[in-house]
Design an enzyme around this catalytic site. Structure first.
Site, PDB file in Angstrom:
ATOM      1  CD  GLU A  33      -2.998  -0.634   0.069  1.00  0.00           C
ATOM      2  OE1 GLU A  33      -3.232  -0.241  -1.096  1.00  0.00           O
ATOM      3  OE2 GLU A  33      -3.302  -1.755   0.491  1.00  0.00           O
ATOM      4  CG  HIS A  34       0.011   4.906   0.699  1.00  0.00           C
ATOM      5  ND1 HIS A  34      -0.387   6.125   0.216  1.00  0.00           N
ATOM      6  CD2 HIS A  34      -0.991   4.472   1.491  1.00  0.00           C
ATOM      7  CE1 HIS A  34      -1.588   6.429   0.700  1.00  0.00           C
ATOM      8  NE2 HIS A  34      -1.976   5.438   1.462  1.00  0.00           N
ATOM      9  CB  SER A  67     -25.654   4.166 -13.885  1.00  0.00           C
ATOM     10  OG  SER A  67     -25.417   3.484 -12.664  1.00  0.00           O
ATOM     11  N   GLY A 123     -13.320   1.776  -1.714  1.00  0.00           N
ATOM     12  CA  GLY A 123     -11.906   1.416  -1.875  1.00  0.00           C
ATOM     13  C   GLY A 123     -11.728   0.112  -2.634  1.00  0.00           C
ATOM     14  CG  LEU A 124     -13.903  -2.858  -2.097  1.00  0.00           C
ATOM     15  CD1 LEU A 124     -15.134  -3.682  -1.734  1.00  0.00           C
ATOM     16  CD2 LEU A 124     -12.632  -3.571  -1.640  1.00  0.00           C
ATOM     17  CB  SER A 125     -11.140  -0.339  -7.869  1.00  0.00           C
ATOM     18  OG  SER A 125     -10.605   0.586  -8.769  1.00  0.00           O
ATOM     19  CD  GLU A 165     -10.135   6.555 -11.636  1.00  0.00           C
ATOM     20  OE1 GLU A 165     -10.555   5.536 -12.205  1.00  0.00           O
ATOM     21  OE2 GLU A 165     -10.062   6.666 -10.398  1.00  0.00           O
ATOM     22  CG  ASP A 177      -7.397   1.073  -8.650  1.00  0.00           C
ATOM     23  OD1 ASP A 177      -6.521   0.518  -7.966  1.00  0.00           O
ATOM     24  OD2 ASP A 177      -8.008   2.101  -8.288  1.00  0.00           O
TER      25      ASP A 177
HETATM   26  P1  ADP Z   1     -13.970   3.425  -5.745  1.00  0.00           P
HETATM   27  O1  ADP Z   1     -13.336   3.299  -7.069  1.00  0.00           O
HETATM   28  O2  ADP Z   1     -13.078   3.022  -4.634  1.00  0.00           O
HETATM   29  O3  ADP Z   1     -15.293   2.738  -5.657  1.00  0.00           O
HETATM   30  P2  ADP Z   1     -14.069   6.174  -6.572  1.00  0.00           P
HETATM   31  O4  ADP Z   1     -14.395   7.443  -5.860  1.00  0.00           O
HETATM   32  O5  ADP Z   1     -12.778   6.059  -7.280  1.00  0.00           O
HETATM   33  O6  ADP Z   1     -14.254   4.981  -5.509  1.00  0.00           O
HETATM   34  O7  ADP Z   1     -15.191   5.883  -7.652  1.00  0.00           O
HETATM   35  C1  ADP Z   1     -16.551   5.900  -7.292  1.00  0.00           C
HETATM   36  C2  ADP Z   1     -17.334   6.726  -8.309  1.00  0.00           C
HETATM   37  O8  ADP Z   1     -17.363   6.030  -9.571  1.00  0.00           O
HETATM   38  C3  ADP Z   1     -18.785   6.888  -7.931  1.00  0.00           C
HETATM   39  O9  ADP Z   1     -18.953   7.981  -7.065  1.00  0.00           O
HETATM   40  C4  ADP Z   1     -19.431   7.133  -9.288  1.00  0.00           C
HETATM   41  O10 ADP Z   1     -19.228   8.469  -9.712  1.00  0.00           O
HETATM   42  C5  ADP Z   1     -18.612   6.244 -10.208  1.00  0.00           C
HETATM   43  N1  ADP Z   1     -19.235   4.923 -10.411  1.00  0.00           N
HETATM   44  C6  ADP Z   1     -18.670   3.721 -10.173  1.00  0.00           C
HETATM   45  N2  ADP Z   1     -19.522   2.716 -10.486  1.00  0.00           N
HETATM   46  C7  ADP Z   1     -20.660   3.301 -10.911  1.00  0.00           C
HETATM   47  C8  ADP Z   1     -21.935   2.806 -11.375  1.00  0.00           C
HETATM   48  N3  ADP Z   1     -22.210   1.506 -11.426  1.00  0.00           N
HETATM   49  N4  ADP Z   1     -22.861   3.711 -11.744  1.00  0.00           N
HETATM   50  C9  ADP Z   1     -22.599   5.028 -11.684  1.00  0.00           C
HETATM   51  N5  ADP Z   1     -21.436   5.538 -11.257  1.00  0.00           N
HETATM   52  C10 ADP Z   1     -20.471   4.699 -10.875  1.00  0.00           C
HETATM   53 MG    MG Z   2     -11.614   4.396  -7.741  1.00  0.00          MG
END
Ligand code: ADP
Ligand code: MG
Length: 388
Positions: A33-34, A67, A123-125, A165, A177
């Site tokens: 990590e990091h 979505s 945090g699970l991407s 991203e 990721d």
């Molecule tokens: P993580 O990748 O850890 O889940 P992030 O902040 O990097 O957290 O990404 C989360 C963001 O990605 C959500 O707030 C949304 O904007 C977008 N996202 C991810 N999956 C979806 C989905 N199935 N529908 C709509 N938006 C999504």
């Molecule tokens: Mg993410």
């Protein structure tokens, strides 16, 4: 099941059949990590939780997205795309099309229905899962040839998703990721060497040994995450500059004492100690996995958590409680995973204890008066690809 629901979601939103359904997994990092922005090592697995995308090409340059998680339809034109123009959730998906076109790949309009089963912001991407599902759909529908079995092409597609991203969504993430989502394998952990740009698949036969990985999503995210992330990153860069190296990856754990003596006393020494020892722990975890020494893997998880908590100072009370409770109720080892200050922790647990460990963590959060965490077992799943 989700394949059917995203297929019918597409028909309900757009009134036609999709041409296919594609999906891509979220990921969890087992250790390391990091370390990515220090050119080091990490060891993610792809999750069984995936983002699903049903898609159909359009004859024009319009992109429509829906979505199931936002119940919203967003419409835009490929001709109007630029960073900052599209914001919010749809930027993750549209950004991939933009990144492909920006790098000279021919794309055109498309309708996309999305159903993501990776919890958002845990945090699970979920973000990489969404990007990579759109990316494999686009690669196939527009005959770009980036999603087949060729590892190099998949790595290129991962880099394009990370570019989307970083530049389009403007989230400063490291690239692990997307690589995990596109190149993971079932029952394998991926040893990523960022400096060398290599991926090695490491067997992870946990079920054969009666073991499982428990994910504990704390459901919290503390403020200042971005500022803290940036400040840790800057501290590592400053330390590398002071020490006259390109990155902290250049140091072995054996050199640590002499390296630390060359730095001013204070937090900078702790930050460097974390990075150098964490990279070493990834190497030792892989050795322990190859030697089928899971007790040692558990100890390395514990040591990683302590280093992140005490030296790198990126844990939080919820992560610490999840980790400690998992250990106290039978885990071989446990650690926070991801950037920190919330998100998820993982534990290596005997499979038959998994429900008990999960219950203990939920109980400990209730006793602390905190929101219930979400705990679930995972095994390493397959990479992004076509489902239907
Ligand atoms: P993580 O990748 O850890 O889940 P992030 O902040 O990097 O957290 O990404 C989360 C963001 O990605 C959500 O707030 C949304 O904007 C977008 N996202 C991810 N999956 C979806 C989905 N199935 N529908 C709509 N938006 C999504
Ligand atoms: Mg993410």
């Amino acid at each position: 099941m989700v394949v059917g629901s995203v297929h019918s979601g597409f028909r309900a939103q757009f009134g036609r059949q999709p041409e296919g359904v594609w999906s891509a997994p979220g990921r969890v990092n087992l250790i390391g990590e990091h370390t990515d922005y220090n050119q080091g090592l990490a060891l993610p697995i792809g999750l069984p939780l995936r983002a699903f995308v049903a898609a159909r090409r359009r004859p024009d340059r319009t992109v429509r997205l829906w979505s199931a998680q936002t119940s919203e339809v967003v419409t835009c034109s490929l001709d109007d795309l630029a960073p900052r123009i599209v914001t919010g959730w749809s930027a993750y998906a549209v950004g991939v099309l933009w990144a492909l076109e920006h790098h000279g790949f021919g794309v055109h309009g498309v309708d996309l229905a999305i159903d993501g089963r990776v919890p958002l912001g845990a945090g699970l991407s979920s973000s990489a899962a969404l990007e990579c599902a759109v990316a494999v759909a686009a690669s196939e529908l527009f005959a770009l040839g980036l999603h087949g079995k060729d590892d190099a092409r998949r790595a290129e597609l991962a880099a394009l998703c990370a570019f989307a991203e970083n530049v389009f969504v403007r989230a400063p993430t490291g690239g692990m990721d997307q690589l995990a989502s596109l190149r993971c394998q079932a029952d394998r952990a991926m040893l990523l060497d960022i400096r060398e740009g290599t991926v090695e698949q490491v067997p992870l036969p946990l079920a054969d040994h009666g073991l499982a990985i428990l994910v504990m999503d704390t459901q919290v995210e503390h403020a200042l995450v971005d500022g803290q992330y940036a400040s840790r990153r800057q501290a590592c860069e400053r330390a590398a500059a002071t020490l006259g190296v390109d990155s902290l990856r250049e140091f072995d754990a054996a050199d640590l004492d002499s390296v630390l003596r060359r730095l001013p006393e204070g937090p900078i020494r702790q930050r460097v100690r974390h990075v150098v020892t964490e990279i070493d722990r990834v190497t030792r975890t892989v050795e322990s996995l190859r030697a089928v020494d899971f007790a040692q893997v558990g100890k390395l998880f514990d040591a990683s958590h302590e280093s992140l908590r005490d030296d790198f100072e990126v844990s939080c009370p919820e992560l610490d409680l999840a980790v400690q409770t998992a250990r106290d109720s039978g885990a071989l080892g446990a650690r926070m995973t991801g950037g920190g200050f919330g998100g998820s922790a993982i534990a290596l647990v005997p499979g038959h204890l998994l429900p008990d460990v999960a219950d203990a963590v939920v109980g400990a959060f209730a006793a602390a008066g905190w929101r219930a965490p979400s705990c679930f077992g995972v095994r390493a799943g397959p990479p992004a690809g076509r489902d239907l």
